[in-house]
Design an enzyme around this catalytic site. Sequence first.
Site, PDB file in Angstrom:
ATOM      1  CB  SER A 134      72.656  67.041   8.629  1.00  0.00           C
ATOM      2  OG  SER A 134      73.142  68.221   9.049  1.00  0.00           O
ATOM      3  CE1 TYR A 147      69.116  68.775  12.461  1.00  0.00           C
ATOM      4  CE2 TYR A 147      71.209  69.229  12.165  1.00  0.00           C
ATOM      5  CZ  TYR A 147      69.916  69.372  11.944  1.00  0.00           C
ATOM      6  OH  TYR A 147      69.881  69.135  10.424  1.00  0.00           O
TER       7      TYR A 147
END
Length: 248
Positions: A134, A147
């Site tokens: 990501s 995250y």
Amino acid sequence: MNSTLHFRHALVTGASSGIGRAIARRLVEDGVHVFAVGRDKDALDALAAEGGVTPVTLDLRDPSLLHDVFETHEIDVVVNNAGLLPAVVKFDACSLDDIDSMIDVNLRAPLRLAHMALEGMIRRRRGHLFFIGSSAGRFPHPNTAVYGATKAAISLFCDSLRCDLLGSRVRVTEIAPGRVQTNLYRTALGEQLASEKLYDAYRSIQPADIAELISTALRLPESVDVSRLEVFPTDQAPGGSQIVPNTP
């Protein structure tokens, strides 16, 4: 003959929907049989009904059940796609259970699956490991500290693993996208808020776009390894918070 057919079996996590489902369907189109891993049995069964897919229903917080798949099939492509973002909140407001779950699903599970897969890949001297990272693992984003930390760890793991695998003919590719229109933020923010805040006014990457990147990487000669692909919507800058609405 399709150039990816020398890869006969793939395993894709998070295949119930979104990016994982799109990847599974794209690999089937390329002539690869896919073991589709996810938690939603009905969604996986529906995917399998389209052909070329074996559904595997499990929670990746305990991926040990996948040992049998690797022992009984020559899995030459593994796509670690499953990801978890339970809430978009400041770190101090993040629950300890959510912290543990993100570490388990986003980091521990991909490492364990890679470990399972590599025994056969190294022995056969062929294989390709994909990790869906990501932009949050490459650049800081607010309210996603854990995250982002798990995705940053995946990114460095890919770099180090590639060093360990030199000479093995096993390839490693990280795909680190910006905003993709999936259920990840819908789960964290709710359907309506996610649509209003992230998607309705913007042009996002679609799951099929990520699937196409994986298909392209697999088609390249085995002497070529796409080590990392950072891909963003045209309207999003790499910093993550810089995104402009779509205008005619």
